[in-house]
Design an enzyme around this catalytic site. Structure first.
Site, mmCIF file in Angstrom:
data_model
loop_
_atom_site.group_PDB
_atom_site.id
_atom_site.type_symbol
_atom_site.label_atom_id
_atom_site.label_comp_id
_atom_site.label_asym_id
_atom_site.label_seq_id
_atom_site.Cartn_x
_atom_site.Cartn_y
_atom_site.Cartn_z
ATOM 1 N N GLY A 94 3.683 -11.993 4.771
ATOM 2 C CA GLY A 94 3.084 -11.122 3.751
ATOM 3 C C GLY A 94 3.653 -9.726 3.932
ATOM 4 O O GLY A 94 3.398 -9.073 4.948
ATOM 5 N N ARG A 144 -15.327 -9.289 0.903
ATOM 6 C CA ARG A 144 -14.221 -10.036 1.512
ATOM 7 C C ARG A 144 -14.438 -11.543 1.325
ATOM 8 O O ARG A 144 -13.484 -12.303 1.142
ATOM 9 C CB ARG A 144 -14.134 -9.713 3.009
ATOM 10 C CG ARG A 144 -13.756 -8.261 3.304
ATOM 11 C CD ARG A 144 -13.646 -8.016 4.793
ATOM 12 N NE ARG A 144 -13.267 -6.654 5.124
ATOM 13 C CZ ARG A 144 -14.125 -5.661 5.389
ATOM 14 N NH1 ARG A 144 -15.422 -5.883 5.370
ATOM 15 N NH2 ARG A 144 -13.691 -4.458 5.684
ATOM 16 N N ARG A 185 -12.505 2.402 12.920
ATOM 17 C CA ARG A 185 -13.263 3.156 11.905
ATOM 18 C C ARG A 185 -14.533 3.748 12.516
ATOM 19 O O ARG A 185 -14.909 4.880 12.206
ATOM 20 C CB ARG A 185 -13.610 2.243 10.722
ATOM 21 C CG ARG A 185 -12.370 1.908 9.906
ATOM 22 C CD ARG A 185 -12.644 0.988 8.733
ATOM 23 N NE ARG A 185 -11.445 0.846 7.923
ATOM 24 C CZ ARG A 185 -11.121 -0.229 7.234
ATOM 25 N NH1 ARG A 185 -11.922 -1.276 7.213
ATOM 26 N NH2 ARG A 185 -10.009 -0.262 6.517
ATOM 27 N N HIS A 240 -16.549 -9.837 10.331
ATOM 28 C CA HIS A 240 -15.794 -8.745 9.703
ATOM 29 C C HIS A 240 -16.204 -8.651 8.223
ATOM 30 O O HIS A 240 -15.432 -8.863 7.319
ATOM 31 C CB HIS A 240 -14.288 -9.041 9.843
ATOM 32 C CG HIS A 240 -13.390 -8.015 9.248
ATOM 33 N ND1 HIS A 240 -13.477 -6.673 9.530
ATOM 34 C CD2 HIS A 240 -12.353 -8.141 8.378
ATOM 35 C CE1 HIS A 240 -12.542 -6.017 8.858
ATOM 36 N NE2 HIS A 240 -11.847 -6.883 8.141
ATOM 37 N N ASN A 242 -8.331 -12.078 4.445
ATOM 38 C CA ASN A 242 -9.796 -12.170 4.331
ATOM 39 C C ASN A 242 -10.262 -13.341 3.476
ATOM 40 O O ASN A 242 -9.515 -13.808 2.624
ATOM 41 C CB ASN A 242 -10.327 -10.864 3.717
ATOM 42 C CG ASN A 242 -10.519 -9.799 4.781
ATOM 43 O OD1 ASN A 242 -11.128 -10.062 5.805
ATOM 44 N ND2 ASN A 242 -9.977 -8.618 4.543
ATOM 45 N N ASP A 244 7.897 -12.952 2.883
ATOM 46 C CA ASP A 244 6.998 -12.953 1.724
ATOM 47 C C ASP A 244 7.462 -14.038 0.757
ATOM 48 O O ASP A 244 8.604 -14.492 0.795
ATOM 49 C CB ASP A 244 7.000 -11.586 1.028
ATOM 50 C CG ASP A 244 5.735 -11.356 0.203
ATOM 51 O OD1 ASP A 244 4.825 -10.650 0.696
ATOM 52 O OD2 ASP A 244 5.635 -11.895 -0.925
ATOM 53 N N ARG A 278 -9.048 -7.383 -1.636
ATOM 54 C CA ARG A 278 -10.178 -7.223 -2.555
ATOM 55 C C ARG A 278 -9.983 -6.014 -3.461
ATOM 56 O O ARG A 278 -9.254 -5.079 -3.137
ATOM 57 C CB ARG A 278 -11.500 -7.159 -1.794
ATOM 58 C CG ARG A 278 -11.627 -6.068 -0.772
ATOM 59 C CD ARG A 278 -12.998 -6.163 -0.134
ATOM 60 N NE ARG A 278 -13.106 -5.322 1.029
ATOM 61 C CZ ARG A 278 -14.255 -4.891 1.526
ATOM 62 N NH1 ARG A 278 -15.397 -5.244 0.958
ATOM 63 N NH2 ARG A 278 -14.292 -4.141 2.601
ATOM 64 N N ILE A 315 -5.241 -12.045 9.573
ATOM 65 C CA ILE A 315 -5.805 -10.820 8.974
ATOM 66 C C ILE A 315 -6.350 -11.092 7.567
ATOM 67 O O ILE A 315 -7.289 -10.438 7.119
ATOM 68 C CB ILE A 315 -4.730 -9.701 8.898
ATOM 69 C CG1 ILE A 315 -4.178 -9.398 10.295
ATOM 70 C CG2 ILE A 315 -5.307 -8.438 8.273
ATOM 71 C CD1 ILE A 315 -3.227 -8.233 10.341
HETATM 72 N N1 APR Z 1 3.440 -16.802 1.453
HETATM 73 C C1 APR Z 1 3.926 -15.605 1.794
HETATM 74 N N2 APR Z 1 3.473 -14.459 1.262
HETATM 75 C C2 APR Z 1 2.477 -14.532 0.377
HETATM 76 C C3 APR Z 1 1.899 -15.768 -0.012
HETATM 77 C C4 APR Z 1 2.427 -16.943 0.574
HETATM 78 N N3 APR Z 1 1.973 -18.155 0.267
HETATM 79 N N4 APR Z 1 0.935 -15.527 -0.918
HETATM 80 C C5 APR Z 1 0.880 -14.186 -1.072
HETATM 81 N N5 APR Z 1 1.811 -13.590 -0.303
HETATM 82 C C6 APR Z 1 2.132 -12.166 -0.193
HETATM 83 C C7 APR Z 1 2.142 -11.440 -1.523
HETATM 84 O O1 APR Z 1 3.340 -11.698 -2.244
HETATM 85 C C8 APR Z 1 1.992 -9.985 -1.102
HETATM 86 O O2 APR Z 1 3.244 -9.337 -0.955
HETATM 87 O O3 APR Z 1 1.141 -11.482 0.558
HETATM 88 C C9 APR Z 1 1.263 -10.093 0.260
HETATM 89 C C10 APR Z 1 -0.119 -9.472 0.228
HETATM 90 O O4 APR Z 1 0.036 -8.112 0.062
HETATM 91 P P1 APR Z 1 -0.973 -7.189 -0.760
HETATM 92 O O5 APR Z 1 -1.265 -7.810 -2.068
HETATM 93 O O6 APR Z 1 -0.428 -5.798 -0.710
HETATM 94 O O7 APR Z 1 -2.316 -7.285 0.104
HETATM 95 P P2 APR Z 1 -2.680 -6.464 1.438
HETATM 96 O O8 APR Z 1 -3.369 -5.221 1.068
HETATM 97 O O9 APR Z 1 -1.489 -6.408 2.308
HETATM 98 O O10 APR Z 1 -3.782 -7.432 2.072
HETATM 99 C C11 APR Z 1 -3.440 -8.690 2.599
HETATM 100 O O11 APR Z 1 -5.076 -8.627 4.329
HETATM 101 O O12 APR Z 1 -6.717 -7.055 4.755
HETATM 102 C C12 APR Z 1 -6.430 -8.288 4.181
HETATM 103 O O13 APR Z 1 -8.064 -8.479 2.397
HETATM 104 C C13 APR Z 1 -6.703 -8.287 2.697
HETATM 105 O O14 APR Z 1 -6.526 -10.653 2.352
HETATM 106 C C14 APR Z 1 -5.846 -9.423 2.228
HETATM 107 C C15 APR Z 1 -4.652 -9.369 3.188
#
Ligand code: APR
Length: 313
Positions: free
Chosen positions: A8, A89, A152, A176, A121, A33, A83, A119
């Site tokens: 991610g 969450r 925090r 959490h 949620n 990603d 979220r 990580i």
């Molecule tokens: N494989 C790889 N990457 C993926 C997949 C997958 N199957 N599905 C989604 N992603 C990637 C998305 O393309 C995106 O770039 O995960 C990334 C998530 O990034 P954001 O949308 O910016 O989310 P972020 O704020 O990083 O939060 C990620 O962490 O804190 C927790 O609640 C939050 O569940 C969330 C996670």
């Protein structure tokens, strides 16, 4: 030096990689990603600043190519939807459980021994899912939530006392979630002095309440969930694992009788070292804290039960 993969490359994943560059403990970081190009772009952008970060860590960005994550010491799973304002969450469980299931399966094909840090949620049920679905030894799967919530808590305590954050020691245990986390005010200190001796009950209650909705407050301001503190919290935990620092960190572990709970992943203080979480530290909770922990465990278990009801595990 170690190899860490981050799945991610969104806000939290990319921030975590950047934090690991600052901490400078990896020889290689793989950022993966599903979205074409994003990991490659962010990896290249950070590599172009490597000299200024003062690190020779190599960052490799890939689109869905898990072979590049092979032989990772730690894999950090941030893939999942964050979220939006007003969401809990827990509401993310449907989408994120599919993502976390497929990601963890792919990761383990190439790094069967890696410590998996979850990580995405709702983090406690996602940690339980990762452990159960892949039938892993309990110490190999750890959830990152308590480190962030404690960070925090530190911030709000330092503000209330008007002292540097480095002089505060405190922990958040339990789930959490906005309603399930337990900032342990009785155990919090300013240079060893209990904060309860320095702050009024009203101020202590406000610090606890602010900590519990710390993530929601940011989500309201940002329009999405936070990333700097989550990224750094994951990075410091990964460092404790790969450098075998054995720091005591509140994190999500699988309980087998500790704190009166079994068959549940929830936040407790644990020694974090090369084998993942190595030993749970049992604090002497008073009756009120015990009751809060029991209520938190009940709520966390009922969210995790959704995974069973929907035949996900
Ligand atoms: N494989 C790889 N990457 C993926 C997949 C997958 N199957 N599905 C989604 N992603 C990637 C998305 O393309 C995106 O770039 O995960 C990334 C998530 O990034 P954001 O949308 O910016 O989310 P972020 O704020 O990083 O939060 C990620 O962490 O804190 C927790 O609640 C939050 O569940 C969330 C996670």
């Amino acid at each position: 030096m170690a190899k860490v993969s981050v799945i991610g490359a969104g806000n939290v994943g990319a921030s975590c990689v950047e934090a690991m560059l600052h901490l400078n403990f990896c020889s290689e970081i793989v950022l993966l990603d599903i979205k074409e190009g994003i990991s490659e772009g962010k990896a290249m952008d950070m590599m172009q600043a490597a000299k200024q970060y003062g690190t020779n860590t190599k960052i490799i960005g890939v689109t869905n190519d898990y072979s590049k994550t092979a032989n990772s010491d730690v894999v950090i799973i941030t893939s999942g939807i964050p979220r939006k304002p007003g969401m809990t969450r827990e509401e993310l469980i449907g989408v994120n459980s599919n993502i976390v299931s497929s990601v963890s399966e792919n990761v383990l094909k190439f790094s069967p021994k890696a410590v998996l840090m979850v990580i995405a949620n709702p983090m406690d049920p996602m940690t339980y899912l990762t452990l159960k679905k892949n039938k892993l030894p309990k110490n190999q799967v750890v959830g990152m939530g308590g480190q962030l919530d404690s960070s925090r808590f530190t911030y709000y305590l330092a503000q209330a006392l008007d002292v540097p954050v480095s002089d505060i020691e405190c922990m958040v245990i339990g789930g959490h979630g906005d309603k399930t986390m337990i900032p342990l005010i009785r155990f919090a200190t300013y240079k060893g002095i209990p904060v309860t001796k320095l702050l009024t009950k009203e101020v202590c209650d406000k610090v606890v309440a602010d900590t519990m909705v710390g993530g929601a407050t940011l989500t309201k301001l940002l329009g999405t969930s936070a990333w700097y503190a989550p990224g750094m919290s994951a990075a410091t935990m990964a460092k404790s694992i790969v450098m075998n620092e054995r720091k005591m960190i509140p994190c999500c572990c699988y309980l087998e009788g500790e704190y009166g709970q079994s068959d549940l992943c929830i936040g407790v203080p644990a020694i974090v070292g090369k084998n993942g979480w190595e030993k749970i530290v049992e604090l002497e909770l008073n009756e009120e804290e015990k009751a809060l922990f029991k209520a938190s465990a009940d709520a966390t278990r009922s969210t995790a039960n959704v995974l069973k009801e929907q035949n996900i595990i």
